[in-house]
Design a protein around this motif. Structure first.
Motif, PDB file in Angstrom:
ATOM      1  N   LEU A  74     -49.461  39.260 -37.446  1.00 35.40           N
ATOM      2  CA  LEU A  74     -48.732  39.046 -38.693  1.00 35.40           C
ATOM      3  C   LEU A  74     -49.468  38.085 -39.623  1.00 35.40           C
ATOM      4  O   LEU A  74     -49.384  38.210 -40.833  1.00 35.40           O
ATOM      5  N   ASN A  75     -50.163  37.126 -39.035  1.00 35.46           N
ATOM      6  CA  ASN A  75     -50.798  36.083 -39.832  1.00 35.46           C
ATOM      7  C   ASN A  75     -52.212  35.811 -39.303  1.00 35.46           C
ATOM      8  O   ASN A  75     -52.428  34.833 -38.592  1.00 35.46           O
ATOM      9  N   PRO A  76     -53.179  36.662 -39.648  1.00 29.41           N
ATOM     10  CA  PRO A  76     -54.540  36.461 -39.146  1.00 29.41           C
ATOM     11  C   PRO A  76     -55.166  35.158 -39.637  1.00 29.41           C
ATOM     12  O   PRO A  76     -55.890  34.498 -38.894  1.00 29.41           O
ATOM     13  N   LYS A  77     -54.849  34.764 -40.856  1.00 30.14           N
ATOM     14  CA  LYS A  77     -55.381  33.500 -41.377  1.00 30.14           C
ATOM     15  C   LYS A  77     -54.824  32.321 -40.572  1.00 30.14           C
ATOM     16  O   LYS A  77     -55.532  31.361 -40.280  1.00 30.14           O
ATOM     17  N   GLY A  78     -53.568  32.400 -40.213  1.00 29.23           N
ATOM     18  CA  GLY A  78     -52.954  31.354 -39.385  1.00 29.23           C
ATOM     19  C   GLY A  78     -53.624  31.249 -38.027  1.00 29.23           C
ATOM     20  O   GLY A  78     -53.818  30.145 -37.507  1.00 29.23           O
ATOM     21  N   LEU A  79     -53.989  32.399 -37.444  1.00 30.10           N
ATOM     22  CA  LEU A  79     -54.712  32.394 -36.160  1.00 30.10           C
ATOM     23  C   LEU A  79     -56.079  31.730 -36.317  1.00 30.10           C
ATOM     24  O   LEU A  79     -56.487  30.931 -35.469  1.00 30.10           O
ATOM     25  N   GLN A  80     -56.775  32.053 -37.400  1.00 24.28           N
ATOM     26  CA  GLN A  80     -58.088  31.442 -37.648  1.00 24.28           C
ATOM     27  C   GLN A  80     -57.954  29.933 -37.820  1.00 24.28           C
ATOM     28  O   GLN A  80     -58.740  29.165 -37.257  1.00 24.28           O
ATOM     29  N   GLU A  81     -56.981  29.505 -38.597  1.00 24.57           N
ATOM     30  CA  GLU A  81     -56.785  28.072 -38.830  1.00 24.57           C
ATOM     31  C   GLU A  81     -56.431  27.347 -37.542  1.00 24.57           C
ATOM     32  O   GLU A  81     -56.917  26.246 -37.288  1.00 24.57           O
ATOM     33  N   LEU A  82     -55.592  27.968 -36.722  1.00 21.11           N
ATOM     34  CA  LEU A  82     -55.225  27.371 -35.439  1.00 21.11           C
ATOM     35  C   LEU A  82     -56.449  27.224 -34.543  1.00 21.11           C
ATOM     36  O   LEU A  82     -56.666  26.172 -33.942  1.00 21.11           O
ATOM     37  N   ALA A  83     -57.248  28.269 -34.466  1.00 25.88           N
ATOM     38  CA  ALA A  83     -58.459  28.225 -33.633  1.00 25.88           C
ATOM     39  C   ALA A  83     -59.400  27.125 -34.118  1.00 25.88           C
ATOM     40  O   ALA A  83     -59.949  26.373 -33.305  1.00 25.88           O
ATOM     41  N   GLN A  84     -59.577  27.011 -35.417  1.00 23.78           N
ATOM     42  CA  GLN A  84     -60.465  25.981 -35.967  1.00 23.78           C
ATOM     43  C   GLN A  84     -59.906  24.582 -35.727  1.00 23.78           C
ATOM     44  O   GLN A  84     -60.646  23.673 -35.358  1.00 23.78           O
TER      45      GLN A  84
END
Length: 140
Positions: free
Chosen positions: A122-132
């Protein structure tokens, strides 16, 4: 130490407390690192699936996008990643029992939704930010 057993006991207790605190922090760091790895993996696969959709989805395109990792991904690309907890665990070097609560946490955060046939991002940008964020936090 045999002259002051009370002192020896207190020292032993302090050492045990410190060791327990270190072990707890280490376990937290490992769990956070795994959470970051899973967030990165889902984000990465979502991006690759979007590229397949843009490029037309042929087999050559799927191979060049990294679909060799997931040969079962066929058909029209979407926001759904046909992955089980077992498959995610295999890809990040963990086990399904550890992956399951992390995926549940991602669901509660609104990053993904679990379906019978896999995960919907649902939120690929949120996944990227979390990983970073997790990666940066582990470096400090």
């Amino acid at each position: 130490m045999h002259r002051r057993p009370d002192f020896a006991l207190k020292v032993s207790q302090r050492v045990a407390q410190a060791a327990g605190a270190i072990q707890h922090r280490f376990a937290q760091m490992l769990h956070a690192r795994l959470e970051g790895q899973i967030a990165y993996l889902l984000s990465y696969l979502y991006e690759k699936q979007a590229l397949v959709q843009i490029w037309g989805g042929g087999q050559t395109c799927k191979r060049s996008c990294g679909y060799a990792l997931l040969p079962q991904m066929q058909g029209a690309p979407s926001q759904r990643l046909p992955l089980t907890n077992c498959e995610i665990a295999d890809l990040v070097g963990s086990n399904p029992q550890t992956v399951s609560p992390i995926i549940a946490k991602f669901c509660k955060q609104g990053l993904v939704v679990r379906h019978r046939d896999g995960l919907e991002v649902l939120n690929p940008k949120g996944l990227q930010e979390l990983a970073q964020a997790i990666t940066v936090a582990n470096l400090l």
